[in-house]
Design a protein around this motif. Structure first.
Motif, PDB file in Angstrom:
ATOM      1  N   ARG A   1       0.838  -1.205   0.000  1.00 39.88           N
ATOM      2  CA  ARG A   1       0.000   0.000   0.000  1.00 39.88           C
ATOM      3  C   ARG A   1       0.874   1.257   0.000  1.00 39.88           C
ATOM      4  NH1 ARG A   1      -5.366   1.071   0.561  1.00 39.88           N
ATOM      5  NH2 ARG A   1      -5.808   3.232   1.128  1.00 39.88           N
ATOM      6  N   ALA A   2       1.972   1.183   0.739  1.00 37.87           N
ATOM      7  CA  ALA A   2       2.905   2.327   0.773  1.00 37.87           C
ATOM      8  C   ALA A   2       3.478   2.578  -0.623  1.00 37.87           C
ATOM      9  CB  ALA A   2       4.032   2.045   1.771  1.00 37.87           C
ATOM     10  N   PHE A   3       3.717   1.497  -1.378  1.00 41.89           N
ATOM     11  CA  PHE A   3       4.197   1.630  -2.762  1.00 41.89           C
ATOM     12  C   PHE A   3       3.148   2.359  -3.610  1.00 41.89           C
ATOM     13  CE2 PHE A   3       3.712  -0.180  -7.067  1.00 41.89           C
ATOM     14  CZ  PHE A   3       4.891   0.274  -7.660  1.00 41.89           C
ATOM     15  N   TRP A   4       1.877   1.946  -3.484  1.00 39.60           N
ATOM     16  CA  TRP A   4       0.801   2.585  -4.272  1.00 39.60           C
ATOM     17  C   TRP A   4       0.615   4.043  -3.844  1.00 39.60           C
ATOM     18  CZ3 TRP A   4       0.062   0.182  -8.482  1.00 39.60           C
ATOM     19  CH2 TRP A   4      -0.027  -1.211  -8.566  1.00 39.60           C
ATOM     20  N   GLU A   5       0.752   4.314  -2.556  1.00 37.17           N
ATOM     21  CA  GLU A   5       0.623   5.708  -2.077  1.00 37.17           C
ATOM     22  C   GLU A   5       1.719   6.587  -2.701  1.00 37.17           C
ATOM     23  OE1 GLU A   5       0.729   5.367   2.174  1.00 37.17           O
ATOM     24  OE2 GLU A   5      -1.399   4.798   2.324  1.00 37.17           O
ATOM     25  N   ARG A   6       2.943   6.052  -2.732  1.00 41.58           N
ATOM     26  CA  ARG A   6       4.056   6.831  -3.290  1.00 41.58           C
ATOM     27  C   ARG A   6       3.871   7.079  -4.784  1.00 41.58           C
ATOM     28  NH1 ARG A   6       8.502   5.354  -6.009  1.00 41.58           N
ATOM     29  NH2 ARG A   6       8.487   3.144  -5.427  1.00 41.58           N
ATOM     30  N   THR A   7       3.501   6.026  -5.522  1.00 41.95           N
ATOM     31  CA  THR A   7       3.485   6.128  -6.991  1.00 41.95           C
ATOM     32  C   THR A   7       2.208   6.760  -7.533  1.00 41.95           C
ATOM     33  OG1 THR A   7       2.641   3.852  -7.124  1.00 41.95           O
ATOM     34  CG2 THR A   7       5.034   4.169  -7.350  1.00 41.95           C
TER      35      THR A   7
ATOM     36  N   GLN B   1       9.729   6.205  -9.874  1.00 45.38           N
ATOM     37  CA  GLN B   1      11.140   6.058 -10.246  1.00 45.38           C
ATOM     38  C   GLN B   1      11.301   4.834 -11.151  1.00 45.38           C
ATOM     39  OE1 GLN B   1      12.070   6.081  -6.114  1.00 45.38           O
ATOM     40  NE2 GLN B   1      12.354   3.849  -5.983  1.00 45.38           N
ATOM     41  N   ASP B   2      12.466   4.663 -11.713  1.00 42.21           N
ATOM     42  CA  ASP B   2      12.734   3.525 -12.601  1.00 42.21           C
ATOM     43  C   ASP B   2      12.386   2.211 -11.904  1.00 42.21           C
ATOM     44  OD1 ASP B   2      13.599   5.197 -14.534  1.00 42.21           O
ATOM     45  OD2 ASP B   2      15.745   4.788 -14.289  1.00 42.21           O
ATOM     46  N   GLY B   3      11.748   1.328 -12.639  1.00 38.90           N
ATOM     47  CA  GLY B   3      11.420   0.011 -12.091  1.00 38.90           C
ATOM     48  C   GLY B   3      10.051  -0.053 -11.440  1.00 38.90           C
ATOM     49  N   ASP B   4       9.398   1.116 -11.206  1.00 37.57           N
ATOM     50  CA  ASP B   4       8.091   1.109 -10.529  1.00 37.57           C
ATOM     51  C   ASP B   4       7.004   0.425 -11.354  1.00 37.57           C
ATOM     52  OD1 ASP B   4       8.954   2.244  -8.210  1.00 37.57           O
ATOM     53  OD2 ASP B   4       8.253   4.281  -8.666  1.00 37.57           O
ATOM     54  N   LEU B   5       7.004   0.648 -12.672  1.00 43.31           N
ATOM     55  CA  LEU B   5       5.984   0.008 -13.512  1.00 43.31           C
ATOM     56  C   LEU B   5       6.108  -1.512 -13.433  1.00 43.31           C
ATOM     57  CD1 LEU B   5       3.683   0.028 -15.579  1.00 43.31           C
ATOM     58  CD2 LEU B   5       5.391   0.292 -17.389  1.00 43.31           C
ATOM     59  N   GLU B   6       7.342  -2.007 -13.492  1.00 45.61           N
ATOM     60  CA  GLU B   6       7.568  -3.460 -13.408  1.00 45.61           C
ATOM     61  C   GLU B   6       7.088  -4.000 -12.061  1.00 45.61           C
ATOM     62  OE1 GLU B   6       9.757  -1.246 -14.628  1.00 45.61           O
ATOM     63  OE2 GLU B   6       9.502  -1.942 -16.704  1.00 45.61           O
ATOM     64  N   LEU B   7       7.330  -3.223 -11.007  1.00 43.32           N
ATOM     65  CA  LEU B   7       6.885  -3.635  -9.666  1.00 43.32           C
ATOM     66  C   LEU B   7       5.353  -3.654  -9.599  1.00 43.32           C
ATOM     67  CD1 LEU B   7       7.712  -4.461  -6.860  1.00 43.32           C
ATOM     68  CD2 LEU B   7       8.087  -2.068  -6.274  1.00 43.32           C
ATOM     69  N   ALA B   8       4.720  -2.622 -10.183  1.00 42.99           N
ATOM     70  CA  ALA B   8       3.253  -2.550 -10.214  1.00 42.99           C
ATOM     71  C   ALA B   8       2.680  -3.755 -10.965  1.00 42.99           C
ATOM     72  CB  ALA B   8       2.806  -1.249 -10.876  1.00 42.99           C
ATOM     73  N   LEU B   9       3.274  -4.070 -12.117  1.00 41.19           N
ATOM     74  CA  LEU B   9       2.807  -5.223 -12.905  1.00 41.19           C
ATOM     75  C   LEU B   9       3.002  -6.524 -12.119  1.00 41.19           C
ATOM     76  CD1 LEU B   9       4.172  -4.142 -16.401  1.00 41.19           C
ATOM     77  CD2 LEU B   9       1.765  -4.574 -15.858  1.00 41.19           C
ATOM     78  N   GLY B  10       4.095  -6.600 -11.351  1.00 44.49           N
ATOM     79  CA  GLY B  10       4.343  -7.771 -10.512  1.00 44.49           C
ATOM     80  C   GLY B  10       3.253  -7.947  -9.462  1.00 44.49           C
ATOM     81  N   LEU B  11       2.816  -6.838  -8.860  1.00 38.90           N
ATOM     82  CA  LEU B  11       1.743  -6.906  -7.850  1.00 38.90           C
ATOM     83  C   LEU B  11       0.413  -7.305  -8.496  1.00 38.90           C
ATOM     84  CD1 LEU B  11       2.609  -3.745  -5.691  1.00 38.90           C
ATOM     85  CD2 LEU B  11       2.913  -6.163  -5.066  1.00 38.90           C
ATOM     86  N   MET B  12       0.170  -6.819  -9.712  1.00 41.66           N
ATOM     87  CA  MET B  12      -1.062  -7.200 -10.421  1.00 41.66           C
ATOM     88  C   MET B  12      -1.051  -8.686 -10.756  1.00 41.66           C
ATOM     89  SD  MET B  12      -1.747  -3.981 -12.948  1.00 41.66           S
ATOM     90  CE  MET B  12      -0.863  -2.489 -12.558  1.00 41.66           C
ATOM     91  N   ARG B  13       0.133  -9.186 -11.119  1.00 44.85           N
ATOM     92  CA  ARG B  13       0.230 -10.632 -11.400  1.00 44.85           C
ATOM     93  C   ARG B  13       0.054 -11.443 -10.104  1.00 44.85           C
ATOM     94  NH1 ARG B  13       4.019  -8.916 -15.374  1.00 44.85           N
ATOM     95  NH2 ARG B  13       5.734  -8.940 -13.874  1.00 44.85           N
ATOM     96  N   LYS B  14       0.642 -10.944  -9.033  1.00 44.04           N
ATOM     97  CA  LYS B  14       0.551 -11.636  -7.731  1.00 44.04           C
ATOM     98  C   LYS B  14      -0.910 -11.859  -7.337  1.00 44.04           C
ATOM     99  CE  LYS B  14       1.560 -10.951  -2.793  1.00 44.04           C
ATOM    100  NZ  LYS B  14       2.190 -10.049  -1.798  1.00 44.04           N
ATOM    101  N   TYR B  15      -1.730 -10.819  -7.495  1.00 43.30           N
ATOM    102  CA  TYR B  15      -3.129 -10.914  -7.082  1.00 43.30           C
ATOM    103  C   TYR B  15      -4.070 -11.241  -8.247  1.00 43.30           C
ATOM    104  CZ  TYR B  15      -1.440  -8.931  -2.718  1.00 43.30           C
ATOM    105  OH  TYR B  15      -0.765  -8.725  -1.535  1.00 43.30           O
TER     106      TYR B  15
END
Length: 332
Positions: A260-266, A273-287
């Motif tokens: 949630r802290a990641f989503w609040e920041r972004t 910052q660099d890599g955030d989109l990949e992290l977001a896509l990773g969370l979408m895949r996770k759930y």
């Protein structure tokens, strides 16, 4: 269904309604003229001539044809629907500070924000003149309500877009304003002007509403997993623009405190910052939120098709059913 050929249902519909669409386009060109302000036809022509599928006015013509309408008010109503749509695009591009639409520079970029807003206002005014000419208070009521819903949806989106408290019910409200309100009004007024029964008019509304929602959910999903050549958008544009669409809303609903802290920041604070989109896509895949979003789009397409059951057995009805399949076929 072969997606890559003339079998696209909106193209077959355009072929079937070609004569009436010509009349609509002629009326649009006539009514966007201005004796005193040449800037108006300049700006409008830039957007109107840019192409686009003309899906909304075609839905009005299709609904009228389905019930064997023999007058010419459906031409005015189809032009009305296109004017409302064009006016909202002009205003949207100013609000979103967009630089491109349909692969061309936006009007606000070529001219300025003032021109875009004022020409949008002019088109709204023209649309109301056209509605009044049909002499139907019912039609006026439907389209006036749709215009209010569209404006309300835009304001709601502005406040909800970066607020992590935005849930699926608020998202649906925004989508109804952004997309579905004009789809449902377009089909509904076509039936009303052609004398369809109350049950059939309700079915046309339900079809347009569900089709619009399926269309928008599919669009929001393609932002994260579409082919940028086909969609005209870069993957992750919505994330970069901090838009809370369904795949993200579903991920936020299941997020751990750290996520949630990641989503609040972004999204809320916009500190990406660099890599955030990949992290977001990773969370979408996770759930599995992309899968769940796809299932939602398919569910609304199924609702659209189910609504057609009470309408007359007709080639148009078959095309409307195919259209519901087509808006989600992009997700396969």
């Amino acid at each position: 269904m072969d997606i890559g050929t003339i079998s696209k249902p909106h193209e077959r519909l355009a072929e079937l309604l070609a004569g009436e669409m010509d009349a609509v386009n002629t009326l649009i060109r006539t009514r966007m003229a201005s004796e005193h302000a040449p800037r108006i036809p300049e700006v409008t022509a830039h957007l109107v001539e840019a192409g686009g599928k003309r899906l909304r006015p075609m839905l009005t013509l299709a609904a009228a044809r389905l019930f064997g309408y023999g007058g010419d008010h459906h031409i005015r109503l189809a032009a009305t629907v296109e004017f409302i749509h064009t006016a909202t695009l002009l205003h949207d591009d100013v609000v979103d500070e967009s630089a491109q639409r349909r692969g061309r520079p936006t009007a606000n970029l070529l001219w300025d924000n003032k021109s875009s807003v004022l020409v949008g206002d002019y088109l709204f005014s023209r649309s109301f003149q056209l509605m009044v000419e049909t002499g139907s208070l019912r039609v006026l009521d439907i389209l006036a309500n749709a215009s209010a819903t569209i404006a309300e949806g835009e304001v709601l989106q502005m406040t909800a877009a970066t607020d992590l408290r935005t849930d699926e019910s608020v998202y649906l409200q925004v989508v109804r304003g952004k997309t579905a309100a004009l789809f449902s009004a377009a089909t509904e007024v076509g039936g009303v002007i052609a004398g369809a029964s109350e049950e059939q008019v309700r079915a046309l509304f339900a079809y347009g509403d569900a089709l619009g929602i399926a269309f928008q959910i599919a669009d929001d999903l393609l932002d994260y997993q579409g082919d940028s050549k086909a969609t005209g958008k870069n993957v992750g544009d919505d994330f970069r623009e901090r838009k809370l669409t369904l795949p993200v809303i579903k991920a936020v609903a299941q997020a751990t405190p750290e996520e949630r802290a990641f989503w609040e920041r972004t999204i809320e604070k916009g500190r990406q910052q660099d890599g955030d989109l990949e992290l977001a896509l990773g969370l979408m895949r996770k759930y599995r939120t992309l899968d769940a979003t796809r299932a939602g789009a398919l569910g609304w397409a199924a609702k659209a098709k189910a609504a057609l059951a009470v309408l007359p057995d007709h080639e148009i009805r078959d095309l409307l059913r195919d259209m519901a399949d087509y808006v989600v076929a992009r997700l396969n």
